[in-house]
Motif scaffolding. Structure first.
Motif, PDB file in Angstrom:
ATOM      1  N   LYS A 199       9.671   6.604   4.805  1.00  0.00           N
ATOM      2  CA  LYS A 199      10.913   5.796   3.915  1.00  0.00           C
ATOM      3  C   LYS A 199      10.795   4.254   3.996  1.00  0.00           C
ATOM      4  O   LYS A 199      10.530   3.554   5.234  1.00  0.00           O
ATOM      5  N   VAL A 200      10.689   3.555   2.935  1.00  0.00           N
ATOM      6  CA  VAL A 200      10.528   2.132   3.247  1.00  0.00           C
ATOM      7  C   VAL A 200      11.752   1.360   3.156  1.00  0.00           C
ATOM      8  O   VAL A 200      12.785   1.802   2.433  1.00  0.00           O
ATOM      9  N   SER A 201      12.033   0.354   3.955  1.00  0.00           N
ATOM     10  CA  SER A 201      13.450  -0.468   3.943  1.00  0.00           C
ATOM     11  C   SER A 201      13.039  -1.763   4.729  1.00  0.00           C
ATOM     12  O   SER A 201      11.993  -1.969   5.084  1.00  0.00           O
ATOM     13  N   TRP A 202      14.095  -2.640   4.651  1.00  0.00           N
ATOM     14  CA  TRP A 202      13.570  -4.030   5.443  1.00  0.00           C
ATOM     15  C   TRP A 202      13.402  -3.844   6.870  1.00  0.00           C
ATOM     16  O   TRP A 202      12.654  -4.517   7.304  1.00  0.00           O
ATOM     17  N   LYS A 203      14.124  -2.560   7.422  1.00  0.00           N
ATOM     18  CA  LYS A 203      13.660  -2.605   8.756  1.00  0.00           C
ATOM     19  C   LYS A 203      12.396  -2.238   9.018  1.00  0.00           C
ATOM     20  O   LYS A 203      11.738  -2.435   9.757  1.00  0.00           O
ATOM     21  N   TYR A 270       9.493  -3.676  -3.367  1.00  0.00           N
ATOM     22  CA  TYR A 270      10.671  -2.993  -2.839  1.00  0.00           C
ATOM     23  C   TYR A 270      11.861  -3.036  -3.861  1.00  0.00           C
ATOM     24  O   TYR A 270      12.686  -2.414  -4.391  1.00  0.00           O
ATOM     25  N   GLN A 274      13.844  -0.553  -6.434  1.00  0.00           N
ATOM     26  CA  GLN A 274      15.254  -0.205  -6.053  1.00  0.00           C
ATOM     27  C   GLN A 274      15.965  -0.242  -7.529  1.00  0.00           C
ATOM     28  O   GLN A 274      16.843   0.389  -7.751  1.00  0.00           O
ATOM     29  N   GLU A 286       7.606   4.426  -3.764  1.00  0.00           N
ATOM     30  CA  GLU A 286       7.842   4.491  -2.564  1.00  0.00           C
ATOM     31  C   GLU A 286       6.485   4.697  -1.645  1.00  0.00           C
ATOM     32  O   GLU A 286       6.308   4.037  -0.824  1.00  0.00           O
TER      33      GLU A 286
END
Length: 405
Positions: A199-203, A270, A274, A286
């Motif tokens: 999963k992609v995220s800012w983290k 990203y 979104q 993703e």
């Protein structure tokens, strides 16, 4: 002759205004896309001396055998002495025997690359013509069709394979992968694609940056010790891999690469994901972003591995087309999105303005003015001289060092 560029830009801009807003299947829109694809095939397929690296291929073509009987031996010779993969050699031998013209090679290559790219565009974005404009103005169209012709072949087949994987036809990936690698060994990097499932995220972006920085800190050990231990031996292919492997960046080179290949691409891709409402398309996006992050880490950490990012480049540009289209249609995080786009444009402008002292030219002069087979003007050979200087400058870049240093 550069009027051909103007024609392309005008048609792409008009079609973008006319059709890119259409969110559903439209036969006219599809027809215009493939019309523009044919135009792009002809534009580079019938060019003369466009690019820099192409001159190397043109000169080598003169030495190819004129009989299929010699093809087997020549494939082996090209692999051992020049590190060139068999299918590239076979295409050249075919063109030499059947047409006795390098124009046949570049036309076949241009058709292969641009058909694959346009097919991917038709599957993963509605902004067909905005993508084509971005593809053109970022110069990636020219790079894939003139500068890295062998890798362009590989990329075309790999793109179809990755599309197969994302559309639940994994067999297509396993068919296209060996074809791609038989054109250029760099296609081996797509072995990472099946593992881009996180999963992609800012983290995740932060983790990717920290990982790239950590690898960069250890690059001397990883490159000088590990690469020799893994590869060993001699031969053109091994020497070529070692040459690129023994390139490490300074801290300033690392930061610029991280911005170019990791941070800006992630922000663009990203935010595009979104805003996507389709669950299926969102899943594909993703995976594209996850794969881009894997290649972005390598491109940021190792100066010699930046070209591997080409295997995520079309995904990046596809999502960039949606990003640009939605830029002012959404108000959330507008400053971040506008700032990212401005930063990206600045980096592209820096690439345009790379200069070559020996010919008093710039990077864009590789592709402008347009030169066609109807006018084989030898003056374009300044591009060959500029390319030779570029290769020398690559070894003397202030932001790049050899690990022996």
């Amino acid at each position: 002759m550069s009027v051909f560029y103007v024609i392309f830009i005008l048609f792409a801009a008009y079609y973008s205004y006319r059709y890119d807003r259409i969110e559903y299947y439209d036969s006219h829109k599809q027809h215009r896309l493939w019309l523009m694809c044919a135009y792009m095939v002809c534009l580079t397929g019938f060019s003369y001396g466009l690019g820099g690296d192409k001159f190397t291929y043109m000169n080598e073509f003169e030495n190819y055998p004129s009989s299929f009987n010699e093809a087997g031996d020549y494939i082996w010779i090209q692999f051992m002495l020049r590190g060139q993969m068999p299918l590239w050699t076979l295409v050249n031998v075919f063109a030499k025997v059947v047409f006795n013209s390098f124009y046949a090679v570049q036309l076949i290559q241009s058709a292969t690359v641009n058909i694959a790219v346009c097919y991917m565009v038709s599957k993963y974005t509605h902004r067909y013509f905005l993508f084509l404009l971005i593809y053109f103005f970022t110069l990636q169209y020219f790079v894939f069709n003139t500068e890295i012709m062998r890798e362009g072949f590989a990329l075309a087949f790999i793109l179809l394979g990755m599309h197969g994987w994302m559309s639940h036809k994994k067999w297509l990936f396993f068919v296209m992968f060996p074809i791609g690698i038989m054109f250029h060994v760099s296609a081996a990097i797509t072995l990472l694609f099946p593992f881009a499932t996180f999963k992609v995220s800012w983290k995740v972006l932060v983790i990717a940056f920290v990982t790239a920085f950590g690898i960069w800190l250890l690059s001397d050990i990883l490159l000088s010790k590990v690469m020799i231990a893994v590869l060993g031996g001699m031969g053109a292919m091994v020497q070529k891999v070692l040459f690129y492997s023994f390139r490490a960046s300074t801290i300033f080179g690392f930061l610029r690469s991280a911005i170019t290949y990791l941070i800006f691409p992630f922000i663009i891709m990203y935010f595009t994901m979104q805003s996507e409402v389709s669950v299926e398309r969102r899943k594909s996006m993703e995976r594209m972003i996850a794969y881009m992050l894997l290649l972005g880490v390598l491109a940021s950490a190792f100066a010699g591995f930046t070209r591997l990012f080409n295997y995520a480049r079309i995904f990046y540009l596809i999502l960039m087309a949606d990003f640009v289209y939605m830029l002012f249609r959404q108000k959330t995080h507008l400053i971040i999105r506008v700032g990212t786009l401005m930063g990206t444009l600045f980096l592209i402008a820096l690439q345009y303005m790379v200069s070559y002292k020996t010919t008093n030219t710039y990077y864009y002069d590789y592709f402008y003015p347009y030169t066609c087979i109807l006018d084989e003007d030898k003056s374009v050979y300044f591009r060959e001289a500029a390319h030779a200087e570029a290769v020398d400058d690559e070894a003397e870049d202030d932001n790049v060092r050899n690990i022996e240093e």
